[in-house]
Design a protein around this motif. Structure first.
Motif, short mmCIF file in Angstrom:
data_model
loop_
_atom_site.label_atom_id
_atom_site.label_comp_id
_atom_site.label_asym_id
_atom_site.label_seq_id
_atom_site.Cartn_x
_atom_site.Cartn_y
_atom_site.Cartn_z
N ARG A 86 0.84 -1.20 0.00
CA ARG A 86 0.00 0.00 0.00
C ARG A 86 0.87 1.25 0.00
O ARG A 86 1.95 1.27 0.56
CB ARG A 86 -0.92 0.01 1.23
N ASP A 87 0.36 2.30 -0.61
CA ASP A 87 1.08 3.58 -0.66
C ASP A 87 1.37 4.08 0.75
O ASP A 87 0.53 3.96 1.66
CB ASP A 87 0.23 4.60 -1.42
N ASP B 196 -1.20 6.42 2.28
CA ASP B 196 -2.39 5.72 2.76
C ASP B 196 -2.12 5.03 4.10
O ASP B 196 -2.94 5.07 5.01
CB ASP B 196 -2.85 4.67 1.74
N ARG B 197 -0.95 4.40 4.21
CA ARG B 197 -0.59 3.73 5.46
C ARG B 197 -0.43 4.74 6.60
O ARG B 197 -0.87 4.50 7.72
CB ARG B 197 0.71 2.94 5.29
N LYS C 212 -1.89 7.77 6.91
CA LYS C 212 -3.20 8.28 7.32
C LYS C 212 -4.04 7.21 8.02
O LYS C 212 -4.86 7.53 8.88
CB LYS C 212 -3.95 8.84 6.12
N ALA C 213 -3.81 5.94 7.70
CA ALA C 213 -4.55 4.84 8.33
C ALA C 213 -4.02 4.51 9.73
O ALA C 213 -4.58 3.66 10.42
CB ALA C 213 -4.48 3.59 7.46
#
Length: 189
Positions: free
Chosen positions: A5-6, A9-10, A12-13
């Motif tokens: 995963r980008d 994205d990781r 922010k998650a």
């Protein structure tokens, strides 16, 4: 092993992201752009130019009804979302790698800190980032010098007293204050 995963994205998650991650350069690229645009924002003397600069930093248009007083500080910017009729006073600092959402009509006092970022306690991993989002709901008012910590939601119409440090969610329609922030009273009409 690095996730497929980008990295943004990781991040922010809320996944732990290490400085040694081979994709960390993507974070630095956003930070470098934000630093450049922040200098322009903070040297502006025009409210429209301020909004335009902040729009460029966050990647979406800031509503014409929103007012920002410089200086304004953010280390990342891409994960900030600002509603309409929002007021952000002087010298606020938004560390937004975990995501900051400010809903319509919210008031952010001077020198407020919204901090979505943290580090693991283990010294071997301490330079890594761990994030949790902040949500400031409709018509909430964050008083001067307050600090909102990672993962906190401030409820609709609620007030965070000046100088408070908020580490837990604040329900709708209440006043909280102190260090750590505690319930003071219910807001009634």
């Amino acid at each position: 092993m690095t996730s497929k995963r980008d990295i943004l994205d990781r991040l922010k998650a809320g996944e732990q992201v290490s400085l040694s991650d081979p994709d960390y350069y993507k974070i630095y690229a956003v930070v470098d752009n934000t630093i450049r645009l922040s200098q322009k924002l903070n040297s502006s003397a025009d409210t429209n130019e301020l909004r335009n600069c902040l729009s460029e930093i966050i990647g979406t248009k800031v509503a014409d009804s929103t007012i920002i007083f410089p200086p304004f500080y953010t280390n990342f910017g891409r994960f900030i979302s600002i509603g309409e009729h929002v007021f952000i006073n002087h010298a606020c600092s938004f560390l937004d790698m975990g995501g900051i959402t400010i809903e319509d009509g919210a008031l952010i006092g001077p020198k407020v800190n919204l901090i979505t970022e943290n580090h693991p306690l283990n010294p071997a991993d301490r330079s890594a980032l761990v994030t949790k989002p902040i949500l400031i709901k409709r018509k909430a008012w964050i008083g001067a010098g307050a600090t909102i910590l990672p993962g906190v939601t401030v409820g609709e119409n609620s007030v965070v007293a000046a100088g408070a440090v908020v580490s837990k969610d604040v329900p709708d329609n209440v006043v909280v204050g102190g260090i750590p922030a505690k319930f003071i009273k219910k807001i009634t009409e």
